[in-house]
Design a protein around this motif. Structure first.
Motif, PDB file in Angstrom:
ATOM      1  N   VAL A  75     -54.971 -26.163 -44.764  1.00 51.90           N
ATOM      2  CA  VAL A  75     -55.059 -25.849 -43.336  1.00 51.90           C
ATOM      3  C   VAL A  75     -56.496 -26.017 -42.841  1.00 51.90           C
ATOM      4  O   VAL A  75     -56.734 -26.566 -41.757  1.00 51.90           O
ATOM      5  N   TYR A  76     -57.454 -25.597 -43.643  1.00 52.49           N
ATOM      6  CA  TYR A  76     -58.850 -25.765 -43.233  1.00 52.49           C
ATOM      7  C   TYR A  76     -59.227 -27.244 -43.193  1.00 52.49           C
ATOM      8  O   TYR A  76     -59.896 -27.701 -42.256  1.00 52.49           O
ATOM      9  N   TYR A  79     -57.179 -28.768 -40.102  1.00 54.50           N
ATOM     10  CA  TYR A  79     -57.274 -28.185 -38.762  1.00 54.50           C
ATOM     11  C   TYR A  79     -58.513 -27.313 -38.543  1.00 54.50           C
ATOM     12  O   TYR A  79     -58.681 -26.745 -37.471  1.00 54.50           O
ATOM     13  N   ARG A  81     -59.157 -24.405 -39.564  1.00 54.51           N
ATOM     14  CA  ARG A  81     -58.835 -22.994 -39.372  1.00 54.51           C
ATOM     15  C   ARG A  81     -59.016 -22.258 -40.684  1.00 54.51           C
ATOM     16  O   ARG A  81     -58.452 -22.656 -41.706  1.00 54.51           O
ATOM     17  N   LEU A  83     -58.228 -19.280 -43.072  1.00 59.90           N
ATOM     18  CA  LEU A  83     -57.151 -18.315 -43.275  1.00 59.90           C
ATOM     19  C   LEU A  83     -57.467 -17.381 -44.427  1.00 59.90           C
ATOM     20  O   LEU A  83     -58.134 -17.770 -45.390  1.00 59.90           O
ATOM     21  N   GLU A  88     -52.415 -13.742 -44.382  1.00 63.58           N
ATOM     22  CA  GLU A  88     -52.021 -14.663 -43.309  1.00 63.58           C
ATOM     23  C   GLU A  88     -51.131 -15.817 -43.765  1.00 63.58           C
ATOM     24  O   GLU A  88     -50.830 -16.708 -42.978  1.00 63.58           O
ATOM     25  N   SER A 212     -52.126 -29.507 -34.183  1.00 62.93           N
ATOM     26  CA  SER A 212     -51.349 -28.343 -34.612  1.00 62.93           C
ATOM     27  C   SER A 212     -51.744 -27.140 -33.776  1.00 62.93           C
ATOM     28  O   SER A 212     -52.845 -27.084 -33.208  1.00 62.93           O
ATOM     29  N   ASN A 214     -52.558 -24.664 -35.197  1.00 63.24           N
ATOM     30  CA  ASN A 214     -53.670 -24.165 -36.010  1.00 63.24           C
ATOM     31  C   ASN A 214     -55.038 -24.575 -35.467  1.00 63.24           C
ATOM     32  O   ASN A 214     -56.045 -23.949 -35.793  1.00 63.24           O
ATOM     33  N   LYS A 215     -55.089 -25.630 -34.662  1.00 61.33           N
ATOM     34  CA  LYS A 215     -56.378 -26.143 -34.194  1.00 61.33           C
ATOM     35  C   LYS A 215     -56.911 -25.412 -32.973  1.00 61.33           C
ATOM     36  O   LYS A 215     -58.079 -25.589 -32.612  1.00 61.33           O
ATOM     37  N   ALA A 220     -53.431 -19.982 -31.847  1.00 64.02           N
ATOM     38  CA  ALA A 220     -53.137 -19.582 -33.229  1.00 64.02           C
ATOM     39  C   ALA A 220     -53.022 -18.069 -33.361  1.00 64.02           C
ATOM     40  O   ALA A 220     -52.245 -17.570 -34.196  1.00 64.02           O
ATOM     41  N   VAL A 225     -46.861 -20.427 -37.499  1.00 67.15           N
ATOM     42  CA  VAL A 225     -46.739 -21.856 -37.807  1.00 67.15           C
ATOM     43  C   VAL A 225     -45.924 -21.996 -39.089  1.00 67.15           C
ATOM     44  O   VAL A 225     -46.221 -21.349 -40.091  1.00 67.15           O
ATOM     45  N   VAL A 244     -47.620 -19.417 -41.608  1.00 71.80           N
ATOM     46  CA  VAL A 244     -49.007 -19.012 -41.375  1.00 71.80           C
ATOM     47  C   VAL A 244     -49.053 -18.238 -40.069  1.00 71.80           C
ATOM     48  O   VAL A 244     -48.478 -18.670 -39.068  1.00 71.80           O
TER      49      VAL A 244
END
Length: 382
Positions: A75-76, A79, A81, A83, A88, A212, A214-215, A220, A225, A244
């Motif tokens: 995810v990082y 996007y 992000r 977590l 999460e 996403s 997520n971005k 978010a 998600v 997430v």
């Protein structure tokens, strides 16, 4: 015994119906969205190794920590992000289970949920079982772009949740950056929640950015998600997905998740964690892999009478058959499977009320070159 059904209008899903028809007719199955090719031998070997090593009992309820850490890294990387794997991220028994749990956690009796049609068929039953009501907004062919003013006009005091899906099943379209911004603005302005179905997230074509919920940090913070390892690693039968969400939402999600499946396929979690740690390129290369299949399938159908809509994501291709027949799409798909031995999915089943004159069906191109070649030969004869 007389049972009063909670879902009286629901029977077998169209995916089950068409796959069964394909089996009965020995038709090429381009209907249900699953690959007919093998997963990575490295992944299969890892599954066998972890199973032989005795990792076959219950995993922790949220999923093994090694896999949650790898998800946080993905995810990082995709996007940007950050977590917390402890609070999460939760593993689920497939994405459909994650969608169901999220809806039960967020929707209360009397709440309204905005859904864009055509929509994946699990959304509305889950909302109904939670006591909510779906507000269906139709996306219009051929682009299927959301009308954000229509969305804004549909929001009222009862609106609780907006469900979005990008890349989109069944239309094979992808939200633009503006779509995400418009969604974020409405969710935050009205204090709503969002459920973002992103199971095809790594299949975005033609050099478009991978976007996403997520971005967007503000979005978010109010979103669950949902993603799918089954789609990403070609193992839909493993039924392993994940959700997430910010810690407060995830705490509510886990309250329900623990009574749905509690934990998920343990050796598969270890195998996928190892794949993500050692073979991350299999995720980053997924878009190019499926774009090649899309382009090949489109080329094979170039001489057919189908009108092909542009597929910008997922592993689906919409086709307009109005030059071939004026039958309703379900009847056309049934005849296609019986007479021409190719199974497809009618688009109308994804709507509460489909446009009357629309003549669109969905093919899945997550198949071997030989399967697509044989299917195209039959389709070009229509």
């Amino acid at each position: 015994m007389t049972i009063s059904s909670k879902l009286p209008a629901i029977g077998s899903s169209i995916f089950s119906q068409m796959s069964e028809l394909a089996l009965q007719q020995q038709a090429i199955n381009l209907s249900q969205g699953f690959p007919d090719f093998a997963a990575s031998p490295l992944l299969i070997d890892a599954l066998a190794r972890f199973s032989r090593d005795g990792l076959n009992q219950y995993a922790p309820m949220p999923g093994i920590l090694a896999l949650r850490q790898q998800i946080a890294d993905v995810v990082y990387s995709c996007y940007q992000r950050q977590l917390n794997p402890d609070t999460e991220i939760t593993l689920t028994s497939g994405a459909t289970a994650a969608l169901f749990v999220a809806i039960q956690a967020l929707v209360r009796p009397g709440d309204e949920v905005i859904v864009f049609d055509p929509a994946y068929d699990s959304y509305a039953p889950a909302v109904h079982l939670a006591g909510g009501r779906c507000v269906h907004l139709n996306l219009t062919a051929p682009d299927f772009n959301p009308d954000w003013q229509q969305v804004a006009d549909s929001i009222n005091a009862r609106t609780r949740l907006i469900i979005v899906n990008s890349p989109h099943n069944p239309t094979a379209t992808v939200f633009t950056a503006n779509d995400w911004q418009q969604l974020s603005q409405l969710v935050c302005q009205h204090g709503l929640y969002c459920l973002s179905d992103e199971v095809y997230e790594h299949m975005v074509f033609d050099g478009a950015p991978q976007l996403s919920a997520n971005k967007l940090p503000e979005l978010a913070e109010r979103t669950v998600v949902v993603s799918s390892f089954g789609k990403t690693f070609h193992v839909t039968g493993w039924k392993l997905g994940y959700a997430v969400a910010p810690a407060a939402l995830m705490a509510e999600f886990r309250k329900i998740h623990q009574y749905v499946t509690f934990s998920c396929f343990t050796p598969a979690q270890h195998a996928i964690a190892e794949m993500l740690a050692q073979q991350r390129h299999q995720v980053s290369g997924l878009a190019a892999f499926y774009q090649q299949k899309r382009d090949g399938f489109v080329s094979l159908l170039a001489s057919s009478r189908f009108g092909l809509l542009h597929s910008t994501g997922t592993y689906f291709q919409l086709a307009d058959y109005s030059a071939i027949s004026d039958e309703p799409d379900l009847a056309f798909c049934q005849r296609l499977a019986i007479e021409h031995k190719v199974a497809a999915i009618p688009l109308s089943v994804f709507y509460k009320q489909a446009p009357a004159q629309q003549r669109l069906i969905r093919f899945c191109f997550a198949k071997t070159p030989d399967t697509l070649q044989q299917a195209a030969q039959r389709l070009c004869q229509l």
